[in-house]
Design a protein around this motif. Structure first.
Motif, short mmCIF file in Angstrom:
data_model
loop_
_atom_site.label_atom_id
_atom_site.label_comp_id
_atom_site.label_asym_id
_atom_site.label_seq_id
_atom_site.Cartn_x
_atom_site.Cartn_y
_atom_site.Cartn_z
N ARG A 78 11.57 13.58 -5.59
CA ARG A 78 10.31 13.35 -6.28
C ARG A 78 9.26 14.34 -5.81
N ARG A 85 0.50 3.15 -13.93
CA ARG A 85 1.91 3.53 -13.97
C ARG A 85 2.71 3.04 -12.78
N VAL A 86 2.03 2.65 -11.71
CA VAL A 86 2.78 2.21 -10.54
C VAL A 86 2.46 0.77 -10.18
N ARG A 134 -3.12 17.43 -3.28
CA ARG A 134 -1.85 16.70 -3.27
C ARG A 134 -0.86 17.27 -4.27
N MET A 135 -1.38 18.01 -5.25
CA MET A 135 -0.45 18.65 -6.17
C MET A 135 0.18 19.88 -5.54
N MET A 188 0.83 -1.20 0.00
CA MET A 188 0.00 0.00 0.00
C MET A 188 0.87 1.25 0.00
N MET A 221 -4.76 12.10 2.67
CA MET A 221 -4.44 10.69 2.45
C MET A 221 -5.54 9.80 2.99
N MET A 272 3.37 1.94 -1.66
CA MET A 272 3.72 2.38 -3.01
C MET A 272 2.55 3.13 -3.66
N LYS A 297 10.58 2.06 -11.15
CA LYS A 297 10.98 2.76 -12.37
C LYS A 297 12.41 3.23 -12.22
N GLN A 335 -4.06 6.51 -13.01
CA GLN A 335 -2.61 6.67 -13.17
C GLN A 335 -1.85 5.79 -12.19
N THR A 336 -2.34 5.71 -10.96
CA THR A 336 -1.69 4.86 -9.97
C THR A 336 -1.73 3.41 -10.43
N PHE A 343 7.41 9.78 2.94
CA PHE A 343 6.89 8.77 3.86
C PHE A 343 7.96 8.25 4.80
N ILE A 396 -6.93 15.46 -5.31
CA ILE A 396 -5.76 15.38 -6.20
C ILE A 396 -5.12 16.76 -6.34
N GLU A 421 0.26 4.74 -1.94
CA GLU A 421 0.16 6.02 -1.24
C GLU A 421 1.16 7.02 -1.82
N GLY A 422 2.35 6.51 -2.16
CA GLY A 422 3.36 7.38 -2.76
C GLY A 422 2.85 8.00 -4.04
N ALA A 423 2.18 7.18 -4.85
CA ALA A 423 1.67 7.69 -6.12
C ALA A 423 0.54 8.70 -5.89
N TYR A 424 -0.38 8.34 -4.99
CA TYR A 424 -1.48 9.27 -4.71
C TYR A 424 -0.95 10.58 -4.16
N ALA A 425 0.07 10.48 -3.29
CA ALA A 425 0.62 11.69 -2.68
C ALA A 425 1.23 12.61 -3.72
N MET A 426 1.61 12.05 -4.89
CA MET A 426 2.14 12.89 -5.97
C MET A 426 1.03 13.52 -6.79
N GLY A 427 -0.20 13.25 -6.41
CA GLY A 427 -1.32 13.82 -7.16
C GLY A 427 -1.80 12.94 -8.29
N ALA A 428 -1.44 11.67 -8.26
CA ALA A 428 -1.89 10.76 -9.31
C ALA A 428 -3.35 10.39 -9.08
N THR A 429 -4.05 10.13 -10.18
CA THR A 429 -5.42 9.64 -10.07
C THR A 429 -5.36 8.13 -9.83
N PHE A 469 9.08 4.20 -6.82
CA PHE A 469 8.29 3.40 -7.75
C PHE A 469 9.21 2.45 -8.51
N TYR A 520 7.90 11.62 -12.12
CA TYR A 520 6.55 11.08 -12.01
C TYR A 520 5.48 12.15 -11.78
N ASN A 537 9.63 4.87 -0.47
CA ASN A 537 8.74 4.08 -1.33
C ASN A 537 8.89 4.49 -2.79
#
Lengths: 315, 259
Positions: free
Chosen positions: B168, A215-216, B92-93, A196, B59, A198, B107, A211-212, B99, B89, A200-208, B105, B115, B103
């Protein structure tokens, strides 16, 4: 004050006190259990070895009559006719075409189903849909065979009027439907195993969510997803009943899914149902065909193994 | 504690938070985050400091049934980021997060940093490359990775991975950065690197840091808030909190009588 004492290993196992006698018995029980467990694990290995030995042995007799060159290049497979030809390629082409149709259907549908179940569906939906999906894998393949012949092919004929009653498209799609649960279920497990943190990391970047998921989570689960595809390929190549019923049983060197054709497994079941004398060349041809089938499955498994290694992600 | 040269960047006003199981985790929290200052949240385990931090970028929306009450207002636009009409969203932007456990990605190093820009639809290669370089420099990681930007991020050490996660978060030019115990999974040297990095970012960025380590709070933060059992007990300049706490409970905690 240097009093290093030499520790002596006891020359034999002794029971130190009656109190520990039980301990000794426990060790014996432990070993027996271990042996039984090993036996179970080895049974699968022995079966595989036995199958390979028999296949190779019988095929050897087959290849004493038919050259490997003819086997691989003759465009006809008519071992039971007066004018016998032993070219495996028509069966290989049928097998590959049907498997390709099946995967062209099952890979997108199964993967998307897995992404939906893992990333979008609510807990309740997932707990309802997944068991039903898995139930689909338990439907007898004979039912799928008639499903292909009596429902899917007639429906396809409305779209393609020239489609013969026996064709590879219908059974290919039905096998695709059959393997969707494998792909969806195994891929979903792999995606759920992505931590989870990972996501959360994506969501925290503003991903939908999308996208999460794309892409993740999917790249993180790719090794499990590829494993699911391999399982599906093996299943599609080995599928017998559906093709025997709905694809026609005419070996036909073609990659056109609109034609009728036979697969390796369909040929084997067709011959096995007749009464061929043991040891005849027709009988031995089953084993040669079986050997080819096994090599194909093996090839895809090895391919999958290396793909998985290449994409392997540690997290 | 009010000070004339301080601008409030965001503040929680009468903020309450309830988990889906009904647990009332945060009670009437009032907490300002001053612009370009580092605010530390300290308190014993389970006091709600991480819950509060994670409310700032919503979150908790990821898990159904959680409920916010009250406001968290962001300035200068005065937006209540908890408002149902505000897209999480978008929040969060503007507010990014680092964290507890790194964590990254699955990639490459480059793609990890890019990202946030990619999910914003940025496709200009030149701009992406510039932003990634700037963020990696900002996170003091550039010199260590500039020759292997295409390597998988998992090949970095734990401390490097955490700096990558900071890069990031920096790459998207956030207004506020949240740090949820950013060094608790790291060894002392990596911890020192992260703290130094936070020090470098001081004055450029508004930061909120949850930490279990009181020395860390004392070292890096400008302001410190002490929380206990879901209440915000005391909020003041870090020096004042550690030298002359007003509340007995704060004093007990920082002197080690509550842990």
């Amino acid at each position: 004050m240097n009093t290093a004492t030499q520790v002596q290993e006891p020359s034999q196992r002794t029971t130190i006190s009656p109190r520990l006698a039980k301990n000794y018995r426990r060790n014996i029980t432990e070993r027996i259990i271990e042996f039984l467990l090993m036996l179970c694990a080895l049974s699968a290995v022995f079966t595989t070895i036995a199958i390979v030995v028999i296949l190779v042995y019988e095929s050897y007799s087959f290849f004493e009559h038919v050259s490997v060159f003819d086997f691989l290049t003759d465009p006809q497979w008519t071992p039971l006719f007066e004018d016998a030809h032993y070219g495996i390629m028509p069966l290989v082409s049928g097998t590959l075409t049907i498997s390709f149709v099946a995967l062209a259907f099952a890979v997108p549908v199964g993967t998307i189903a897995a992404i939906y179940l893992s990333e979008f569906a609510s807990h309740k939906t997932r707990e309802t849909v997944k068991p039903i999906l898995e139930l689909l894998a338990g439907v007898p393949t004979i039912a799928f065979g008639y499903f292909a012949l009596l429902l899917v092919t007639p429906l396809l004929q409305m779209v393609f009027p020239d489609l013969p009653t026996f064709n590879m498209l219908g059974p290919g799609i039905v096998i695709g439907i059959m393997v969707v649960p494998y792909i969806a279920s195994v891929s979903e497990d792999a995606m759920r195993a992505v931590p989870m943190s990972m996501r959360e990391g994506a969501y925290a970047m503003g991903a939908t969510r999308f996208q999460t998921a794309m892409r993740v989570v999917t790249p993180a689960a790719i090794s499990g997803i590829v494993a699911a595809y391999i399982l599906a390929i093996s299943r599609a190549i080995g599928e017998t009943m559906v093709v025997a019923i709905a694809a026609g049983q005419q070996p036909n060197l073609t990659f056109n899914p609109m034609d009728s054709a036979a697969t390796i497994t369909a040929y084997i079941v067709q011959v096995a149902m007749g009464d061929l004398p043991h040891g005849s060349i027709g009988y031995q041809s089953i084993f040669a065909a079986g050997l080819v089938l096994m090599l194909m499955t093996l090839f895809f498994n090895v391919l999958g193994h290396f793909t998985r290694k290449k994409f392997r992600e540690a997290y | 504690m009010a000070n004339a040269d301080l601008t409030t960047k965001a503040e929680a006003r009468d903020f309450n938070f309830f988990y889906s199981n009904g647990h009332h985790a945060l009670k009437n929290i009032n907490l300002p985050l001053y612009e370009n200052k580092i605010t530390a949240l300290i308190g014993p385990s389970g006091c709600g400091k991480s819950t509060l931090l994670r409310s700032f970028n919503r979150m908790h929306d990821l898990y159904p049934g959680n409920r916010y009450e009250g406001e968290i207002v962001m300035h200068p636009d005065n937006t209540n980021i908890l408002d149902a009409n505000v897209d999480p969203i978008e929040v969060r932007m503007r507010i990014s997060m680092v964290f507890q456990k790194p964590n990254p990605f699955p990639k490459s190093i480059f793609e990890n940093v890019a990202y946030g820009l990619r999910v914003r639809g940025e496709k200009n290669k030149r701009l992406l490359a510039d932003k990634v370089e700037e963020a990696l420099k900002g996170a003091a990681l550039w010199d260590e990775v500039k020759d292997r930007l295409q390597d998988l991020a998992f090949n970095l050490s734990g401390g490097q991975q955490q700096r990558l996660c900071i890069a990031r978060a920096l790459a998207t030019d956030p207004e506020i950065m949240l740090f949820d115990e950013p060094t608790s999974a790291l060894d002392p040297i990596a911890t020192a690197n992260i703290e130094e990095l936070m020090n470098d970012l001081r004055g450029k960025l508004t930061m909120l840091v949850v930490t279990h380590n009181m020395q860390q709070a004392a070292r890096v933060s400008d302001y410190t808030a002490y929380m206990y059992l879901g209440d915000l007990i005391e909020h003041d300049k870090t020096g004042d909190i550690f030298i002359k706490p007003k509340d007995k409970r704060t004093e007990d905690y920082i002197t080690g009588r509550i842990s």
